[in-house]
Design a protein around this motif. Structure first.
Motif, PDB file in Angstrom:
ATOM      1  N   LEU A 632      93.907  95.201 -65.116  1.00  0.00           N
ATOM      2  CA  LEU A 632      93.004  95.589 -66.237  1.00  0.00           C
ATOM      3  C   LEU A 632      91.689  94.928 -65.829  1.00  0.00           C
ATOM      4  N   TYR A 633      90.997  94.554 -65.025  1.00  0.00           N
ATOM      5  CA  TYR A 633      89.480  94.290 -64.735  1.00  0.00           C
ATOM      6  C   TYR A 633      88.585  95.724 -63.997  1.00  0.00           C
ATOM      7  N   TRP A 634      89.394  96.135 -63.017  1.00  0.00           N
ATOM      8  CA  TRP A 634      89.065  97.333 -62.926  1.00  0.00           C
ATOM      9  C   TRP A 634      88.701  98.332 -64.127  1.00  0.00           C
ATOM     10  N   ARG A 635      89.647  98.562 -64.982  1.00  0.00           N
ATOM     11  CA  ARG A 635      89.010  98.996 -66.171  1.00  0.00           C
ATOM     12  C   ARG A 635      87.893  98.180 -66.922  1.00  0.00           C
ATOM     13  N   ALA A 673      91.723  88.996 -55.191  1.00  0.00           N
ATOM     14  CA  ALA A 673      90.900  88.414 -56.539  1.00  0.00           C
ATOM     15  C   ALA A 673      89.914  88.088 -56.339  1.00  0.00           C
ATOM     16  N   TYR A 674      88.943  87.426 -54.735  1.00  0.00           N
ATOM     17  CA  TYR A 674      88.001  86.626 -55.149  1.00  0.00           C
ATOM     18  C   TYR A 674      87.434  87.876 -53.679  1.00  0.00           C
ATOM     19  N   LEU A 675      87.815  88.860 -53.815  1.00  0.00           N
ATOM     20  CA  LEU A 675      86.642  90.149 -53.311  1.00  0.00           C
ATOM     21  C   LEU A 675      86.629  90.718 -54.026  1.00  0.00           C
ATOM     22  N   SER A 676      87.892  90.910 -54.942  1.00  0.00           N
ATOM     23  CA  SER A 676      87.002  91.527 -56.796  1.00  0.00           C
ATOM     24  C   SER A 676      85.613  90.877 -56.863  1.00  0.00           C
ATOM     25  N   GLN A 677      85.528  89.597 -56.752  1.00  0.00           N
ATOM     26  CA  GLN A 677      85.167  88.641 -57.398  1.00  0.00           C
ATOM     27  C   GLN A 677      83.572  88.519 -57.137  1.00  0.00           C
ATOM     28  N   PHE A 678      83.421  88.484 -55.114  1.00  0.00           N
ATOM     29  CA  PHE A 678      82.254  89.221 -54.889  1.00  0.00           C
ATOM     30  C   PHE A 678      81.902  90.511 -54.707  1.00  0.00           C
ATOM     31  N   GLU A 679      82.098  91.897 -54.241  1.00  0.00           N
ATOM     32  CA  GLU A 679      82.182  92.990 -55.146  1.00  0.00           C
ATOM     33  C   GLU A 679      81.755  92.473 -55.914  1.00  0.00           C
ATOM     34  N   GLN A 680      81.454  91.593 -57.913  1.00  0.00           N
ATOM     35  CA  GLN A 680      81.005  91.883 -58.593  1.00  0.00           C
ATOM     36  C   GLN A 680      79.260  90.911 -58.087  1.00  0.00           C
ATOM     37  N   ASN A 681      79.697  89.802 -58.407  1.00  0.00           N
ATOM     38  CA  ASN A 681      78.312  89.219 -57.909  1.00  0.00           C
ATOM     39  C   ASN A 681      78.091  88.600 -56.539  1.00  0.00           C
ATOM     40  N   GLY A 682      78.395  89.640 -54.873  1.00  0.00           N
ATOM     41  CA  GLY A 682      78.124  89.395 -54.226  1.00  0.00           C
ATOM     42  C   GLY A 682      77.100  88.032 -53.495  1.00  0.00           C
ATOM     43  N   ALA A 683      78.134  86.961 -53.895  1.00  0.00           N
ATOM     44  CA  ALA A 683      78.290  85.821 -53.579  1.00  0.00           C
ATOM     45  C   ALA A 683      79.033  85.430 -52.112  1.00  0.00           C
ATOM     46  N   VAL A 684      78.072  84.948 -51.088  1.00  0.00           N
ATOM     47  CA  VAL A 684      78.792  84.968 -50.185  1.00  0.00           C
ATOM     48  C   VAL A 684      79.592  83.577 -49.740  1.00  0.00           C
ATOM     49  N   ASP A 685      79.659  82.644 -50.939  1.00  0.00           N
ATOM     50  CA  ASP A 685      80.568  81.909 -50.709  1.00  0.00           C
ATOM     51  C   ASP A 685      82.123  81.990 -51.588  1.00  0.00           C
TER      52      ASP A 685
END
Length: 744
Positions: A632-635, A673-685
């Motif tokens: 759903l997020y990718w949509r 899910a964390y990878l998707s979040q990283f791709e959204q905000n670029g946060a290395v953490d």
């Protein structure tokens, strides 16, 4: 609740540890392991340490796959500990003539023990026991000089043989030992020496002498106050000694035949039945201890000490003795039932006293099964005696087969299912065509054979199961009331074959048969929802093979119908919710229809609502929903959707502590899910969190595990991404190591 809440109320910062030794020696250990499943997600409160000679993960026990289990090889006791044990206990040996153990003896004993405590304790017992003319230093010299090392061909067995030869040096003494030990191995509960004497024919003084000698090989003492009783051998001696005595390779002087021992005990017990007073069912308080023992255990000993085949049974003294007491079962049954299930005695007393012997034994077994307690040992013993007395009674053989089959399915014990096959075959042979129950017997044989296949994977057994199922269906044409059941069992066996061979014609036949089953179960048949689900699952399998969208659409329709038949109050509604959501998710991957995805998520939310904490299936529902939310997020690119996915994944992960079998999927879901979040905000953490989760994958999948390559590839991909983002080469060495494992 009854375990966890009291422990939580103590507020202890660390989990409580329950230690259980020799789990495999406990008859009910499969049931116990299955009962631990709901405690999976509460390891912060309670943990169990279990020792077992067998690996429970390899035994196909029901429920074991759902348990969080770490297995460790139990290492030998360290040399330092064994040496300290010898130093301490050798000092207590009654040495004579000033001859004691030297340091070199301790070193040699430590070496010979190979870290096995039972070897060390047996040596001390042999040295300490005053059982022969040989002084302790001579016995020690023989043990050390013989080099009976545990790691050798049969070091522990040689130690037992040496001890027994010293304990029972003459042929007469060895004969008395075999009679005594054989009876005590078969004994089910303690008896007085006088009663044991009656049971075995051994004089009291020989029983006392044998007990005294065998105390050298005991690892446990009798309970206080019962020292003058004879106890079952299992409660006093190490299992390795009992296995040595019953092994075919053991020296004939000490070999125990448990069959012969049970046979002798059984004959005495049967004879004791003749002494029961006619009115004894009114109260068993007047029975002597040996009479009470006979009432309780004569079927067990007859079962384990007589041949099953009718021709051989008829030649036994046990059979002849029972034939001389035609009314004994009516007098025995109430006494037995009063001991085992006293709360049901009033309601079954009349039936227990008026039936013939075979019917009485079958009814007693049936009542034991219905009582809710664990009476399986008594059930199977009653039925084993029933098929001996009535060798031509097909129903008794069928009852026996079901008793074994149920036990096999409960415990994962292949031998139980194999015994079920034998019993069901006997029933089938006693029902030649055109016997009206012949189809049912074919179905019973087929079901038991399929259970065997699920244990050992033997395709020949599966082929025979399918053949028997086909015969059951053939002998039960419409409108036979059991045709749908037989068809369903045939489809189950055919699906097993399809999953092994992948032959599409087999799947087509499965679907055809399931359509017939569904037609035989119109609404409001209680099994219609299951039939709908079964057909839908088979159609989903067909879609996975040939991408036939019509098959997938029909699967969706059938799952919808099944769900409609299971309102919110139905305990099986979560199953239908999950099935429909899964097939709709497959449909969404085809049509990319957002409404379809929203329906998937809606169904999964409802299923999660039906699994509140601490429901054992909550982690599954959490993970299912968490897997769908990234779609759903990718949509919609709504970061709140991703945040919810991570929140659900964290809760699911907490409910699946390592090495929970469901932890793999939850780790994957959360890492993605964390990878998707990283791709959204670029946060290395955030990327670091994904890597931390991915690192656990190879840990949970050791080398050789079928999932390990994919887990390693995912970790390498994430490490490369971090190197690319940060420009830091510190991950290069680890990347190279993992790629070397993958063969890149």
């Amino acid at each position: 609740m009854y375990i966890l809440e009291p422990l939580r109320s103590l507020g202890h910062p660390q989990p409580f540890i329950v230690i259980m030794d020799a789990l495999d020696e406990w008859r009910n250990h499969p049931t116990f392991l299955k009962a631990l499943v709901p405690l999976n997600s509460h390891s912060s409160v309670l943990k169990f340490i279990l020792t077992d000679r067998l690996n429970p993960c390899t035994l196909h026990l029901p429920g074991v796959g759902e348990l969080s289990i770490y297995t460790y090889a139990l290492a030998p006791i360290s040399k330092e500990v064994i040496k300290a044990y010898f130093h301490k206990h050798l000092a207590t040996v009654p040495w004579v003539d000033g001859r004691k153990a030297h340091s070199a003896d301790v070193e040699k004993l430590t070496e010979l023990s190979c870290g096995l405590p039972v070897w060390a304790s047996t040596v001390i017992a042999l040295l300490s026991h005053q059982f022969s003319d040989s002084p302790p230093h001579e016995i020690l010299a023989e043990i050390v000089g013989s080099r009976w090392q545990v790691g050798g061909s049969d070091g522990l067995g040689e130690l037992y043989r040496n001890g027994l030869m010293r304990l029972f040096p003459s042929s007469d003494a060895q004969s008395y030992f075999r009679r005594y030990m054989g009876a005590s191995i078969g004994l089910q509960e303690p008896l007085s020496v006088a009663d044991f004497s009656t049971l075995t024919g051994l004089p009291n003084h020989l029983i006392h002498a044998t007990q005294f000698a065998l105390s050298a090989l005991q690892i446990r003492s009798p309970p206080p106050g019962s020292e003058r009783m004879v106890h079952p051998a299992m409660t006093l001696h190490h299992l390795s000694l009992l296995e040595y005595l019953q092994a075919q390779t053991t020296e004939a002087s000490f070999t125990i035949s448990t069959f012969n021992s049970h046979s002798a005990i059984a004959l005495t017990c049967v004879e004791q039945l003749s002494t029961l007073p006619p009115s004894s069912f009114e109260s068993n308080s007047r029975l002597r201890a040996l009479q009470r023992y006979a009432v309780k255990y004569w079927p067990h000993h007859v079962f384990n000490g007589t041949p099953r085949l009718n021709g051989q049974w008829l030649q036994t003294e046990h059979c002849l003795t029972l034939q001389m007491m035609p009314d004994i079962h009516g007098r025995w049954a109430p006494l037995f039932l009063k001991d085992r299930i006293p709360e049901k005695l009033d309601s079954i007393l009349e039936d227990a006293t008026e039936a013939d012997s075979i019917s009485t034994l079958r009814k007693v077994a049936d009542w034991l099964g219905e009582s809710g307690g664990d009476h399986w040992g008594f059930q199977v013993a009653c039925l084993e005696v029933a098929v001996r007395i009535g060798g031509g009674d097909a129903e008794a053989w069928s009852d026996l087969g079901r008793c074994y089959d149920t036990r096999g399915d409960q415990t994962g014990n292949l031998r139980m299912n194999e015994e079920a096959v034998v019993a069901f075959r006997q029933a089938l042979n006693l029902q030649p065509d055109p016997h009206p129950s012949r189809g049912n017997s074919f179905n019973d044989v087929a079901s038991a054979l399929r259970s065997c296949y699920q244990q050992n994977g033997d395709l020949n057994i599966l082929d025979e199961a399918i053949s028997c199922s086909r015969m059951a269906v053939t002998l039960s044409p419409t409108p036979h009331p059991d045709r749908a059941i037989y068809l369903g069992n045939l489809t189950n066996a055919l699906k097993d074959l399809y999953y092994h061979d992948g032959d599409l014609t087999i799947l087509d036949e499965v679907i055809s048969l399931l359509r017939e089953v569904l037609a035989l179960r119109p609404a409001p048949h209680p099994l219609r929802p299951w039939s709908l689900n079964s057909l839908a699952n088979a159609l989903d399998d067909l879609y996975q093979r040939n991408d036939d969208i019509k098959a997938l659409d029909e699967a969706v329709l059938l799952h919808r119908k099944a769900l409609a038949l299971r309102p919110p109050s139905n305990t099986d509604r979560p199953v239908s919710l999950g099935n429909l959501a899964a097939v709709l998710k497959t449909l969404y991957r085809c049509n990319k229809d957002l409404d379809t995805l929203n329906k998937v998520i809606s169904l999964q939310r409802e299923a999660l609502g039906l699994h509140p904490a601490p429901h054992p299936d909550r982690s599954i529902s959490l993970n299912n929903l968490a897997e769908s939310l990234p779609m759903l997020y990718w949509r919609n690119k709504d970061i709140g959707t991703l945040d919810e996915c991570i929140s659900l994944g964290r809760e699911a992960l907490a409910l699946c502590p390592s090495p929970h079998p469901g932890r793999h999927n939850t780790l994957d879901t959360l890492a993605r899910a964390y990878l998707s979040q990283f791709e959204q905000n670029g946060a290395v953490d955030v990327l670091n969190e994904a890597i931390s989760l991915a690192r656990e994958g190879p840990v949970l999948c050791p080398p050789g595990h079928r999932r390990r390559p994919n887990r390693v590839k995912r970790l390498v991909s994430l490490l490369k991404k971090r190197r690319e983002v940060t420009g830091d080469d510190r991950d290069c060495g680890e990347i190279e190591d993992w790629e070397a494992e993958l063969g890149n």
